[in-house]
Enzyme design. Sequence first.
Site, PDB file in Angstrom:
ATOM      1  N   LYS A 187       0.838  -1.204   0.000  1.00 20.60           N
ATOM      2  CA  LYS A 187       0.000   0.000   0.000  1.00 20.60           C
ATOM      3  C   LYS A 187       0.872   1.252   0.000  1.00 20.60           C
ATOM      4  CE  LYS A 187      -3.852  -2.372   2.228  1.00 20.60           C
ATOM      5  NZ  LYS A 187      -4.512  -2.743   3.484  1.00 20.60           N
TER       6      LYS A 187
ATOM      7  N   GLN B 262      -4.373  -1.424   9.936  1.00 21.93           N
ATOM      8  CA  GLN B 262      -4.338  -2.756   9.327  1.00 21.93           C
ATOM      9  C   GLN B 262      -4.954  -3.786  10.275  1.00 21.93           C
ATOM     10  OE1 GLN B 262      -3.235  -3.442   6.067  1.00 21.93           O
ATOM     11  NE2 GLN B 262      -4.122  -5.452   6.490  1.00 21.93           N
TER      12      GLN B 262
ATOM     13  N   ASP C 139     -10.853   3.177   4.264  1.00 18.79           N
ATOM     14  CA  ASP C 139     -11.290   1.775   4.141  1.00 18.79           C
ATOM     15  C   ASP C 139     -12.819   1.670   4.111  1.00 18.79           C
ATOM     16  OD1 ASP C 139      -9.067   0.108   3.939  1.00 18.79           O
ATOM     17  OD2 ASP C 139      -8.661   0.189   6.099  1.00 18.79           O
TER      18      ASP C 139
END
Length: 288
Positions: A54, A98, A121
């Site tokens: 990422k 994460q 997200d």
Amino acid sequence: MSAIKLDGQALAKTLRAETAAAVAKHVAAGGRAPGLAAVLVGDNPASEVYVRNKRTACEDAGMASWLHRLPADASQQQLLDLVARLNADPAVSGILVQLPLPKHMDEAAVIRAVSPAKDVDCFHPENVGLLAAGHPRFLPCTPFGVQQMLARNNVPTAGKNVVVVGRSNIVGKPMALILMQKPTAAFPEAGDATVTVVHRGTRDLAAVTRQADVLIAAVGVARFVTGDMVKPGAAVIDVGINSVGGKIVGDVDAATVEPVAGWLSPVPKGVGPMTITMLLHNTLKAAR
Ligand code: NAP
């Protein structure tokens, strides 16, 4: 018949170039470069790889990226304090915590602590609610990637039967929310499809999947969808990432599905690269 390959890697390259051009334009117009702050708790090797990919993708697109690490035994409060600092930092457009978090942490509380405006997200309940209500702020990255894969390959969803295998908060449920809704100016990505979601509680699951014009597998079981579960000519999207004998395989049994389906996304190089691509898209949107 042999299915047309839905090449996620090639499409991701195109979309990332589009995002990089949009970032350059945003900066040239006096905007601050978008920045993504990733938070990694502990040392889960898979998470390390995801976060590294990422960050590289961000930098390639002209975005800033930061990695904040906390030890596996960090307290929930330490993590919440870090999230609060990132929420307040104007250089940070998007925050990515994460998952999974270590067992002693309350994931839902951490998700709620991220500012909804920086929740790239799209896990925060406010953003999930906006999506369900038909005027999303962000679309969650993996289902957004699937939607783009369908739309950019001219695979129709409007008026079609879509079956989603799996009802997780990360993939199956938001996938259904995106494809079932009516497209509007506020939500042009909406699929206008008739969507059915199947799961472990579904009776005769294969009879349902055989009705699908578009079949999306997000099961987490290697090669779960076999050729006899697929309607001839259907588009089959494989979201799965499973490690079998050191090899990555999807939730679709490509060997039996490929001769039946009209389109099929491969694993690897299918949905995987699209997920990170849509994260970049969301980070730019957050910066704007
Ligand atoms: P998850 O949270 O484990 O959810 C799996 C879903 O599949 C659940 O709803 C479960 O049903 C259903 N399911 C499992 N076994 C089943 C069975 N035997 N029959 C019917 N339904 C079954 O998984 P997830 O997070 O959605 O991820 C799904 C897959 O996508 C995984 O392989 C994951 O690695 C992959 N993934 C890929 C990306 C990417 O970027 N490409 C991103 C995220 C996830 P119940 O609800 O009834 O238990």
